[in-house]
Design a protein around this motif. Structure first.
Motif, PDB file in Angstrom:
ATOM      1  N   GLU A 280      46.428  72.876 164.816  1.00  0.00           N
ATOM      2  CA  GLU A 280      45.963  73.042 163.438  1.00  0.00           C
ATOM      3  C   GLU A 280      44.891  72.017 163.083  1.00  0.00           C
ATOM      4  O   GLU A 280      43.904  72.340 162.416  1.00  0.00           O
ATOM      5  CB  GLU A 280      47.143  72.914 162.460  1.00  0.00           C
ATOM      6  N   GLN A 281      45.094  70.791 163.527  1.00  0.00           N
ATOM      7  CA  GLN A 281      44.102  69.754 163.260  1.00  0.00           C
ATOM      8  C   GLN A 281      42.745  70.123 163.841  1.00  0.00           C
ATOM      9  O   GLN A 281      41.709  69.919 163.197  1.00  0.00           O
ATOM     10  CB  GLN A 281      44.578  68.419 163.828  1.00  0.00           C
ATOM     11  N   SER A 282      42.741  70.690 165.042  1.00  0.00           N
ATOM     12  CA  SER A 282      41.467  71.078 165.656  1.00  0.00           C
ATOM     13  C   SER A 282      40.799  72.203 164.878  1.00  0.00           C
ATOM     14  O   SER A 282      39.568  72.224 164.731  1.00  0.00           O
ATOM     15  CB  SER A 282      41.676  71.492 167.113  1.00  0.00           C
ATOM     16  N   LEU A 283      41.603  73.140 164.356  1.00  0.00           N
ATOM     17  CA  LEU A 283      41.043  74.221 163.550  1.00  0.00           C
ATOM     18  C   LEU A 283      40.409  73.676 162.268  1.00  0.00           C
ATOM     19  O   LEU A 283      39.323  74.103 161.866  1.00  0.00           O
ATOM     20  CB  LEU A 283      42.122  75.243 163.196  1.00  0.00           C
ATOM     21  N   VAL A 284      41.094  72.742 161.626  1.00  0.00           N
ATOM     22  CA  VAL A 284      40.565  72.170 160.384  1.00  0.00           C
ATOM     23  C   VAL A 284      39.280  71.390 160.673  1.00  0.00           C
ATOM     24  O   VAL A 284      38.308  71.463 159.903  1.00  0.00           O
ATOM     25  CB  VAL A 284      41.614  71.267 159.708  1.00  0.00           C
ATOM     26  N   ARG A 285      39.259  70.673 161.785  1.00  0.00           N
ATOM     27  CA  ARG A 285      38.040  69.942 162.153  1.00  0.00           C
ATOM     28  C   ARG A 285      36.867  70.902 162.362  1.00  0.00           C
ATOM     29  O   ARG A 285      35.725  70.612 161.985  1.00  0.00           O
ATOM     30  CB  ARG A 285      38.281  69.115 163.409  1.00  0.00           C
ATOM     31  N   ASP A 286      37.149  72.055 162.964  1.00  0.00           N
ATOM     32  CA  ASP A 286      36.097  73.058 163.169  1.00  0.00           C
ATOM     33  C   ASP A 286      35.569  73.570 161.830  1.00  0.00           C
ATOM     34  O   ASP A 286      34.357  73.778 161.668  1.00  0.00           O
ATOM     35  CB  ASP A 286      36.634  74.224 163.995  1.00  0.00           C
ATOM     36  N   ILE A 287      36.484  73.791 160.876  1.00  0.00           N
ATOM     37  CA  ILE A 287      36.058  74.275 159.554  1.00  0.00           C
ATOM     38  C   ILE A 287      35.191  73.226 158.867  1.00  0.00           C
ATOM     39  O   ILE A 287      34.152  73.545 158.268  1.00  0.00           O
ATOM     40  CB  ILE A 287      37.288  74.620 158.684  1.00  0.00           C
ATOM     41  N   ILE A 288      35.607  71.972 158.976  1.00  0.00           N
ATOM     42  CA  ILE A 288      34.837  70.888 158.356  1.00  0.00           C
ATOM     43  C   ILE A 288      33.457  70.775 158.990  1.00  0.00           C
ATOM     44  O   ILE A 288      32.431  70.664 158.289  1.00  0.00           O
ATOM     45  CB  ILE A 288      35.600  69.551 158.469  1.00  0.00           C
ATOM     46  N   SER A 289      33.400  70.860 160.330  1.00  0.00           N
ATOM     47  CA  SER A 289      32.107  70.724 161.024  1.00  0.00           C
ATOM     48  C   SER A 289      31.183  71.903 160.741  1.00  0.00           C
ATOM     49  O   SER A 289      29.972  71.783 160.882  1.00  0.00           O
ATOM     50  CB  SER A 289      32.332  70.576 162.527  1.00  0.00           C
ATOM     51  N   SER A 290      31.759  73.052 160.333  1.00  0.00           N
ATOM     52  CA  SER A 290      30.913  74.198 159.983  1.00  0.00           C
ATOM     53  C   SER A 290      30.241  74.010 158.633  1.00  0.00           C
ATOM     54  O   SER A 290      29.277  74.716 158.312  1.00  0.00           O
ATOM     55  CB  SER A 290      31.741  75.481 159.974  1.00  0.00           C
ATOM     56  N   ARG A 291      30.746  73.068 157.833  1.00  0.00           N
ATOM     57  CA  ARG A 291      30.199  72.829 156.489  1.00  0.00           C
ATOM     58  C   ARG A 291      29.404  71.527 156.395  1.00  0.00           C
ATOM     59  O   ARG A 291      28.493  71.420 155.569  1.00  0.00           O
ATOM     60  CB  ARG A 291      31.336  72.784 155.468  1.00  0.00           C
ATOM     61  N   PHE A 292      29.758  70.548 157.231  1.00  0.00           N
ATOM     62  CA  PHE A 292      29.116  69.237 157.142  1.00  0.00           C
ATOM     63  C   PHE A 292      28.747  68.740 158.530  1.00  0.00           C
ATOM     64  O   PHE A 292      29.496  68.941 159.491  1.00  0.00           O
ATOM     65  CB  PHE A 292      30.039  68.221 156.459  1.00  0.00           C
ATOM     66  N   SER A 293      27.622  68.097 158.602  1.00  0.00           N
ATOM     67  CA  SER A 293      27.193  67.472 159.844  1.00  0.00           C
ATOM     68  C   SER A 293      27.847  66.106 159.993  1.00  0.00           C
ATOM     69  O   SER A 293      28.129  65.421 159.003  1.00  0.00           O
ATOM     70  CB  SER A 293      25.669  67.310 159.858  1.00  0.00           C
ATOM     71  N   ALA A 294      28.075  65.723 161.240  1.00  0.00           N
ATOM     72  CA  ALA A 294      28.645  64.397 161.500  1.00  0.00           C
ATOM     73  C   ALA A 294      27.699  63.289 161.057  1.00  0.00           C
ATOM     74  O   ALA A 294      28.110  62.149 160.855  1.00  0.00           O
ATOM     75  CB  ALA A 294      28.973  64.250 162.981  1.00  0.00           C
ATOM     76  N   LYS A 295      26.417  63.631 160.901  1.00  0.00           N
ATOM     77  CA  LYS A 295      25.413  62.640 160.511  1.00  0.00           C
ATOM     78  C   LYS A 295      25.188  62.595 159.000  1.00  0.00           C
ATOM     79  O   LYS A 295      24.289  61.892 158.529  1.00  0.00           O
ATOM     80  CB  LYS A 295      24.095  62.948 161.210  1.00  0.00           C
ATOM     81  N   THR A 296      26.006  63.366 158.253  1.00  0.00           N
ATOM     82  CA  THR A 296      25.837  63.387 156.804  1.00  0.00           C
ATOM     83  C   THR A 296      26.017  61.994 156.228  1.00  0.00           C
ATOM     84  O   THR A 296      27.042  61.338 156.450  1.00  0.00           O
ATOM     85  CB  THR A 296      26.841  64.350 156.149  1.00  0.00           C
ATOM     86  N   ASP A 297      25.016  61.540 155.500  1.00  0.00           N
ATOM     87  CA  ASP A 297      25.053  60.219 154.879  1.00  0.00           C
ATOM     88  C   ASP A 297      25.830  60.315 153.567  1.00  0.00           C
ATOM     89  O   ASP A 297      25.410  61.048 152.663  1.00  0.00           O
ATOM     90  CB  ASP A 297      23.633  59.723 154.627  1.00  0.00           C
ATOM     91  N   PRO A 298      26.969  59.611 153.432  1.00  0.00           N
ATOM     92  CA  PRO A 298      27.749  59.714 152.184  1.00  0.00           C
ATOM     93  C   PRO A 298      26.940  59.316 150.955  1.00  0.00           C
ATOM     94  O   PRO A 298      27.179  59.831 149.859  1.00  0.00           O
ATOM     95  CB  PRO A 298      28.929  58.755 152.416  1.00  0.00           C
ATOM     96  N   GLY A 299      25.981  58.415 151.129  1.00  0.00           N
ATOM     97  CA  GLY A 299      25.179  57.985 149.990  1.00  0.00           C
ATOM     98  C   GLY A 299      24.268  59.065 149.443  1.00  0.00           C
ATOM     99  O   GLY A 299      23.851  59.030 148.279  1.00  0.00           O
ATOM    100  N   LYS A 300      23.954  60.079 150.281  1.00  0.00           N
ATOM    101  CA  LYS A 300      23.054  61.148 149.846  1.00  0.00           C
ATOM    102  C   LYS A 300      23.771  62.284 149.127  1.00  0.00           C
ATOM    103  O   LYS A 300      23.137  63.197 148.628  1.00  0.00           O
ATOM    104  CB  LYS A 300      22.290  61.684 151.054  1.00  0.00           C
TER     105      LYS A 300
END
Length: 304
Positions: A280-300
């Motif tokens: 389940e954790q891997s599925l949720v990680r996939d959903i998150i990665s489909s919406r946000f890039s790992a390089k997303t800057d929180p400040g932006k």
């Protein structure tokens, strides 16, 4: 209180309901010093109007629905708008009559009755929120029957009757899917008006996020809304359990991101980590990665 009515007017709540609440507050003037402002607003016109009509008619209310439908948020909103103090009672398998009504205690060398939260609320004219009412045993809740029906009183053995204040209302919440829940018997459910809580719509979820995080940029507000809806869709299709469907977790993750934590760690703490199952954790990680890039800057994500 002006802010509450402004909020209800913005939700296009009918003038009849608003006038009814104003009349109720005139009849039972609120004690502003005892008021507890709700942490969040509940968004949903039809639900608001149905709940308010039930309380204005003198009925008690049972909010039933799935996880993340805002049952407790609505209950606290109702108490705040009606101007009543709140007693929150979290029910569980070991709840008994004394934990609800009260028990004997020693005071100044003599035995006296120490009222419990239900008796305190009934006497003070408050709103009593019975949280997860279907987790308690039916025999424990049977002591509330006379308070919740036309009798509006309860007999305390050795101390006499306690009459319920005219302003008092009881609002119960229940979730059908939680572990440890049971059927609510007919005698108890007949003493409530039952409101089936709908799932939060994308428009209302965006309103909630905008209210809670006014500096969150619109495009990211839409992405976080879509993320929650994606997870909910997977839960409804049976691909995920509802352990990861956590709106509180999403809001908590956003607070950490606003404070500077990276997007992935924050979402993994707020959502992914809610399930112990690696698949389940891997599925949720996939959903998150489909919406946000790992390089997303929180400040932006936020307009500073």
């Amino acid at each position: 209180m002006t802010d509450y009515f402004t909020y209800l007017e913005e939700e296009h709540i009918s003038p009849g309901v608003l006038n009814g609440i104003r009349d109720y507050r005139k009849q039972f003037p609120p004690d502003e010093t005892a008021a507890v402002p709700p942490r969040y607003f509940y968004y949903g016109k039809e639900v608001w109007e149905q709940a308010a009509h039930a309380l204005l008619a003198g009925e008690n209310l049972l909010l039933a629905g799935a996880k993340a439908t805002g049952k407790n948020v609505l209950a606290e909103n109702l108490a705040a708008v009606f101007g009543r103090p709140v007693w929150n009672v979290s029910l569980h398998i070991n709840t008994d009559a004394s934990s609800l009504l009260g028990t004997d205690t020693f005071q100044n060398g003599e035995v006296v009755f120490r009222p419990g939260p239900v008796c305190q609320c009934a006497s003070a004219g408050g709103f009593c929120i019975l949280d997860e009412i279907n987790m308690a045993r039916n025999e424990a809740l049977a002591v509330l029957h006379s308070l919740l029906d036309f009798r509006k009183s309860i007999q305390i053995p050795g101390y006499g009757p306690i009459k319920i204040h005219e302003a008092s209302r009881f609002i119960a919440t229940m979730n059908y899917g939680y572990a440890g829940t049971r059927e609510v018997n007919e005698a108890l459910s007949s003493r409530f008006m039952v409101l089936q809580m709908p799932e939060i719509e994308s428009e209302n979820l965006e309103k909630l996020l905008e209210k809670e995080f006014p500096s969150l940029r619109k495009e990211y507000r839409k992405q976080f809304t879509a993320l929650f809806l994606d997870i909910r869709s997977k839960c409804r299709s049976g691909e995920l359990t509802e352990k990861v469907l956590d709106l509180r977790g999403l809001i908590g993750a956003l607070r950490m991101i606003e404070g500077g934590l990276e997007v992935y760690p924050a979402l993994h703490m707020g959502i992914t980590g809610k399930t112990p199952d690696p698949y389940e954790q891997s599925l949720v990680r996939d959903i998150i990665s489909s919406r946000f890039s790992a390089k997303t800057d929180p400040g932006k994500l936020f307009d500073l």
